[in-house]
Design a protein around this motif. Sequence first.
Motif, mmCIF file in Angstrom:
data_model
loop_
_atom_site.group_PDB
_atom_site.id
_atom_site.type_symbol
_atom_site.label_atom_id
_atom_site.label_comp_id
_atom_site.label_asym_id
_atom_site.label_seq_id
_atom_site.Cartn_x
_atom_site.Cartn_y
_atom_site.Cartn_z
ATOM 1 N N TRP A 7 0.819 -1.221 0.000
ATOM 2 C CA TRP A 7 0.000 0.000 0.000
ATOM 3 C C TRP A 7 0.851 1.268 0.000
ATOM 4 O O TRP A 7 0.492 2.264 0.599
ATOM 5 C CB TRP A 7 -0.918 0.011 1.217
ATOM 6 C CG TRP A 7 -1.889 -1.123 1.372
ATOM 7 C CD1 TRP A 7 -2.293 -1.674 2.539
ATOM 8 C CD2 TRP A 7 -2.607 -1.825 0.354
ATOM 9 N NE1 TRP A 7 -3.198 -2.681 2.321
ATOM 10 C CE2 TRP A 7 -3.409 -2.801 0.983
ATOM 11 C CE3 TRP A 7 -2.628 -1.751 -1.036
ATOM 12 C CZ2 TRP A 7 -4.229 -3.680 0.295
ATOM 13 C CZ3 TRP A 7 -3.452 -2.631 -1.728
ATOM 14 C CH2 TRP A 7 -4.237 -3.564 -1.068
ATOM 15 N N THR A 8 2.027 1.278 -0.591
ATOM 16 C CA THR A 8 2.832 2.487 -0.698
ATOM 17 C C THR A 8 1.974 3.600 -1.286
ATOM 18 O O THR A 8 1.260 3.399 -2.270
ATOM 19 C CB THR A 8 4.048 2.251 -1.606
ATOM 20 O OG1 THR A 8 4.766 1.136 -1.114
ATOM 21 C CG2 THR A 8 4.947 3.471 -1.630
ATOM 22 N N THR A 9 2.010 4.791 -0.687
ATOM 23 C CA THR A 9 1.092 5.855 -1.078
ATOM 24 C C THR A 9 1.826 7.144 -1.430
ATOM 25 O O THR A 9 3.007 7.314 -1.137
ATOM 26 C CB THR A 9 0.100 6.151 0.058
ATOM 27 O OG1 THR A 9 0.837 6.599 1.211
ATOM 28 C CG2 THR A 9 -0.708 4.915 0.424
ATOM 29 N N LEU A 10 1.075 8.063 -2.031
ATOM 30 C CA LEU A 10 1.517 9.429 -2.242
ATOM 31 C C LEU A 10 0.767 10.296 -1.243
ATOM 32 O O LEU A 10 -0.455 10.185 -1.115
ATOM 33 C CB LEU A 10 1.213 9.887 -3.675
ATOM 34 C CG LEU A 10 1.794 9.039 -4.806
ATOM 35 C CD1 LEU A 10 1.377 9.615 -6.163
ATOM 36 C CD2 LEU A 10 3.313 8.941 -4.706
ATOM 37 N N ASN A 11 1.473 11.165 -0.531
ATOM 38 C CA ASN A 11 0.802 11.944 0.509
ATOM 39 C C ASN A 11 -0.014 13.088 -0.084
ATOM 40 O O ASN A 11 0.110 13.439 -1.257
ATOM 41 C CB ASN A 11 1.807 12.447 1.552
ATOM 42 C CG ASN A 11 2.821 13.426 0.970
ATOM 43 O OD1 ASN A 11 2.466 14.373 0.283
ATOM 44 N ND2 ASN A 11 4.100 13.187 1.262
ATOM 45 N N LYS A 332 3.743 0.699 -7.801
ATOM 46 C CA LYS A 332 4.726 0.779 -6.720
ATOM 47 C C LYS A 332 6.049 1.359 -7.210
ATOM 48 O O LYS A 332 6.775 1.996 -6.436
ATOM 49 C CB LYS A 332 4.921 -0.596 -6.090
ATOM 50 C CG LYS A 332 3.698 -1.036 -5.280
ATOM 51 C CD LYS A 332 4.025 -2.127 -4.272
ATOM 52 C CE LYS A 332 4.367 -3.427 -4.926
ATOM 53 N NZ LYS A 332 4.603 -4.494 -3.912
ATOM 54 N N TYR A 335 5.355 5.058 -7.194
ATOM 55 C CA TYR A 335 5.175 5.533 -5.817
ATOM 56 C C TYR A 335 6.406 5.293 -4.933
ATOM 57 O O TYR A 335 6.389 5.634 -3.755
ATOM 58 C CB TYR A 335 3.994 4.812 -5.174
ATOM 59 C CG TYR A 335 2.617 5.259 -5.605
ATOM 60 C CD1 TYR A 335 2.385 5.823 -6.859
ATOM 61 C CD2 TYR A 335 1.530 5.096 -4.765
ATOM 62 C CE1 TYR A 335 1.119 6.206 -7.252
ATOM 63 C CE2 TYR A 335 0.257 5.472 -5.140
ATOM 64 C CZ TYR A 335 0.058 6.031 -6.392
ATOM 65 O OH TYR A 335 -1.205 6.411 -6.778
ATOM 66 N N ASN A 337 9.411 5.030 -2.504
ATOM 67 C CA ASN A 337 9.842 5.998 -1.476
ATOM 68 C C ASN A 337 8.822 7.116 -1.310
ATOM 69 O O ASN A 337 9.167 8.281 -1.140
ATOM 70 C CB ASN A 337 11.215 6.587 -1.807
ATOM 71 C CG ASN A 337 12.329 5.586 -1.616
ATOM 72 O OD1 ASN A 337 12.087 4.381 -1.506
ATOM 73 N ND2 ASN A 337 13.558 6.067 -1.575
ATOM 74 N N ASP A 338 7.551 6.740 -1.391
ATOM 75 C CA ASP A 338 6.447 7.703 -1.259
ATOM 76 C C ASP A 338 6.563 8.850 -2.262
ATOM 77 O O ASP A 338 6.237 10.000 -1.951
ATOM 78 C CB ASP A 338 6.374 8.249 0.170
ATOM 79 C CG ASP A 338 6.070 7.146 1.172
ATOM 80 O OD1 ASP A 338 5.284 6.242 0.826
ATOM 81 O OD2 ASP A 338 6.604 7.186 2.288
ATOM 82 N N GLY A 339 7.030 8.534 -3.458
ATOM 83 C CA GLY A 339 7.086 9.511 -4.535
ATOM 84 C C GLY A 339 8.388 10.261 -4.654
ATOM 85 O O GLY A 339 8.548 11.084 -5.562
ATOM 86 N N GLU A 340 9.343 9.986 -3.779
ATOM 87 C CA GLU A 340 10.579 10.774 -3.784
ATOM 88 C C GLU A 340 11.462 10.499 -4.992
ATOM 89 O O GLU A 340 12.306 11.323 -5.354
ATOM 90 C CB GLU A 340 11.363 10.514 -2.495
ATOM 91 C CG GLU A 340 10.674 11.056 -1.244
ATOM 92 C CD GLU A 340 11.498 10.818 0.011
ATOM 93 O OE1 GLU A 340 12.607 10.264 -0.129
ATOM 94 O OE2 GLU A 340 11.021 11.177 1.105
ATOM 95 N N ASP A 376 -4.060 7.207 -8.901
ATOM 96 C CA ASP A 376 -4.198 7.216 -7.454
ATOM 97 C C ASP A 376 -5.656 7.005 -7.041
ATOM 98 O O ASP A 376 -5.951 6.214 -6.143
ATOM 99 C CB ASP A 376 -3.673 8.533 -6.886
ATOM 100 C CG ASP A 376 -3.486 8.472 -5.383
ATOM 101 O OD1 ASP A 376 -2.563 7.778 -4.928
ATOM 102 O OD2 ASP A 376 -4.287 9.098 -4.657
#
Length: 388
Positions: A7-11, A332, A335, A337-340, A376
Amino acid sequence: MSGVFGWTTLNATLLEKIKDRMIEGATESWKAGTCAETLTEVYYPKVSVFNPEYLTSKSFSTYSAADLTPVLSIAKFAVESRSSKGMLWGPTGAAGDAGSLGVSVVLANHTQGAPVEPWAAAAETELELLLTGTPRLTFGHGAGAISHRPDLVSLWSDSVYMVPPFLAYYAAVTGNISLMREAHTQISLYRRVLYNQDASLWTHIYSPASSHYFNDTGFWCSGNGWAAAGMLRVLATMKNSPYSSQLIPEQNDLSNWITEIHTGMIKYLPFPSFNSSGGLFYNYVDQQVDSAISFPDASGTALFAASVYKHITLMNPPGYMVILAAAERARKTIYANDGEIHFDGDGWLRPVVNPDSFQMAGRNSDEAQSFVLQLDYNWKEWKQRGLR
């Protein structure tokens, strides 16, 4: 959660940046049309065709004109900037791209308190320009296909996202089942010309010799995504309309044709260890060596994954576990590293194809921003429904 379905997400902060970049970059007709559609699906889903009640007065009254300002402002500019012939957004090199704005104009016409504009007349004129004022292929098994270009015949896979969804939506709102069937017919004609059965993928562009325009017989990643996503919109428009029971064969066709593309695409999705951008499709999916025209592309990859999740939530087609696993792998990667890794500090997706030149790597792509927001939303919707 680890594994295939992590479930890695974008904040929320990054998603807001992605949205802002999408809106500020929507400066051309198809970019604005895609932006308006994305805003509708993601932020105003009650009036999206993916809502089973999208045609009801309850849905149309869910949002005020003030709520819908981001969509209505695009529609307003499109109407105010019409060409002398009535083409939305003014003269462009692509008749199909102007059609991408039609849905937002029709929606504006049904929004109480929308700015005063000739919405209905503008939408009707755009419809007539596409149906009677745009060249069509006149021979072969694709005869009757509406050209993507306004002055010569040229069929682009992109056009499946631009024109048939407008035809279908206009048909649903005005109660015209014949026009809704025409949306399916146009997709069918395009598929006859562009679909490669051996690869289970669409080629990008067909232009007859008489048009003196170029062809692109490659399997362009974004082009297959445009086609799948456009078919999904038409499928949803039919499925959630009063004509659904009369259009079962057409809906089955569309779902099967979407599955064809997804099946063909997954064969070419690299694993994350493939290279520094592993997990992303190449610009031409079968050309997996860096070159001037083929390179890892997060834009088309996002659109592929977005269309997979939406197809599952809309139709729950059988035998999709392998396709779903590929979509999750692609998501994934984007996404990570949470989009980094794949977003810069301003929220732009990286790396991407140039939205204005499909055989060149780009830097900032507004349509890529749209695809990420669709991805998303569709992923979260799929996750919420617990479909596998």
